[in-house]
Design an enzyme around this catalytic site. Sequence first.
Site, short mmCIF file in Angstrom:
data_model
loop_
_atom_site.label_atom_id
_atom_site.label_comp_id
_atom_site.label_asym_id
_atom_site.label_seq_id
_atom_site.Cartn_x
_atom_site.Cartn_y
_atom_site.Cartn_z
N GLU A 48 0.78 -1.30 -0.01
CA GLU A 48 -0.12 -0.01 0.02
C GLU A 48 0.82 1.30 -0.11
O GLU A 48 0.73 2.31 -0.83
CB GLU A 48 -1.06 -0.24 1.39
CG GLU A 48 -1.84 1.30 1.47
CD GLU A 48 -2.44 1.31 2.77
OE1 GLU A 48 -3.39 2.15 2.88
OE2 GLU A 48 -2.20 0.31 3.64
N HIS A 49 1.84 1.18 0.99
CA HIS A 49 2.86 2.39 1.16
C HIS A 49 4.20 1.70 0.87
O HIS A 49 4.49 0.84 1.84
CB HIS A 49 2.74 3.02 2.52
CG HIS A 49 1.32 3.58 2.74
ND1 HIS A 49 0.82 2.75 3.67
CD2 HIS A 49 0.58 4.55 2.55
CE1 HIS A 49 -0.55 3.42 4.19
NE2 HIS A 49 -0.58 4.37 3.20
#
Length: 441
Positions: free
Chosen positions: A339-340
């Site tokens: 996601e990050h």
Amino acid sequence: MTTTLRRIDLRGRDLDPVTLRGVVPRAELDVSAAVDAVRPICEAVRERGTAAVLEYTERFDGVRLTSLRVPAAAIGAALAALDPAVRAALEETIRRVRTVQRGLRREDSVTRVVPGGTVTERWVPVRRVGLYVPGGIAVYPSSVVMNVVPAQEAGVASIAVTSPAQREFGGLPHPTVLAACALLGVDEVYSAGGAQAVAMFAYGARDADGTLVVAPVDVVTGPGNVYVAAAKRYVQGVVGIDAEAGPTDIAVLADDTADAAHVAADLISQAEHDTLAAAVLVTPSQRLADAVDAELAAQVAATKHSERIRAALAGRQSAVVLVDDVEAGLAVVDAYAAEHLEVQTADARAVAARVRNAGAVFVGPHSPVSLGDYCAGSNHILPTGGSACHSGGLGVQTFLRGIHVVDYSAEALREVAGHVVALAEAEDLPAHGQAVTARFA
């Protein structure tokens, strides 16, 4: 409970992408498993509407409500009572996110295929959206901004927000969430969370007498726990969704140039969200891995939510992955599809430019994920659990549909008629060809 991340040593192993996907750390409870749990909830809301949403709100949130919609007066009062510093921070976040989203909106385009024949792509907003804002163990007014601003910039006419009922606030969503709605001019807000809220938006909700309380939407967006993600998967097709944004994850690709204190702080910042949050360090440096472990021990002990953070770091979804070099690290982070993803390496921009799978990439020592969570101007509603290999983050295009408009003259149609007939005959669909030749009989 230890703060030392478990280690996965891939040094000296030449693994293909499929094998890598099987060895990178993942949570034990995935979205597929949670779908079975949310199915009866979604079906109950589809069949019984408001009554089912209220029952599940009482069961899961401990709040007995008589109405789902938040009164306009409560939204206004929340803004009036908002701390001025928080208001200023939200207003600046809104400004930055709006600036980015406005710049990302695609324009209509006309392509001249042949003389007299054009195809125009029009970008048309969906009619109505339902935006989910989490409200469990933390408060997320920033998620109001990240949901609402792209929808507004797309030109969506009807925007509804829902957030879990909070017992300590009389069954209303958290007042900071309501204040963020007020700042953005959103007055259709509901006290509902979890799978029942997603189903409420997908199917609509009526009272027992048939009165429509919540109109169904075209698209549901927003982050949540694994059950919210599972509910979005369950209703997909009935409505569109942005992505399955479940428990958060962060991966940091770092080498010896990285500051261990920064890396540890960034891992902790995401582990703070949830005991199921994933924190992964991918590095060719044993020295950095050891230094990060030491920093984690010191920093976690000093932070507010240390118990929650330790649980996340100790889970099988979190780990240090040791690799031979940054090149091997790139293969690992592409398999992980974070996601990050932070890139803290020598020549970080060049390394980051080679990443294929990530919800968002944060480059160098001064672009932490926390900046993206709030004030970078990027969107923090991103695909989780490895789904970044096929999905992107929430943005203005989430709420727009590309419609092709075909406009041909008689001469342009006559010129291509023979090709249409040939292909129609090849597919044994002669009426397709006849629909063209009939115009020239």
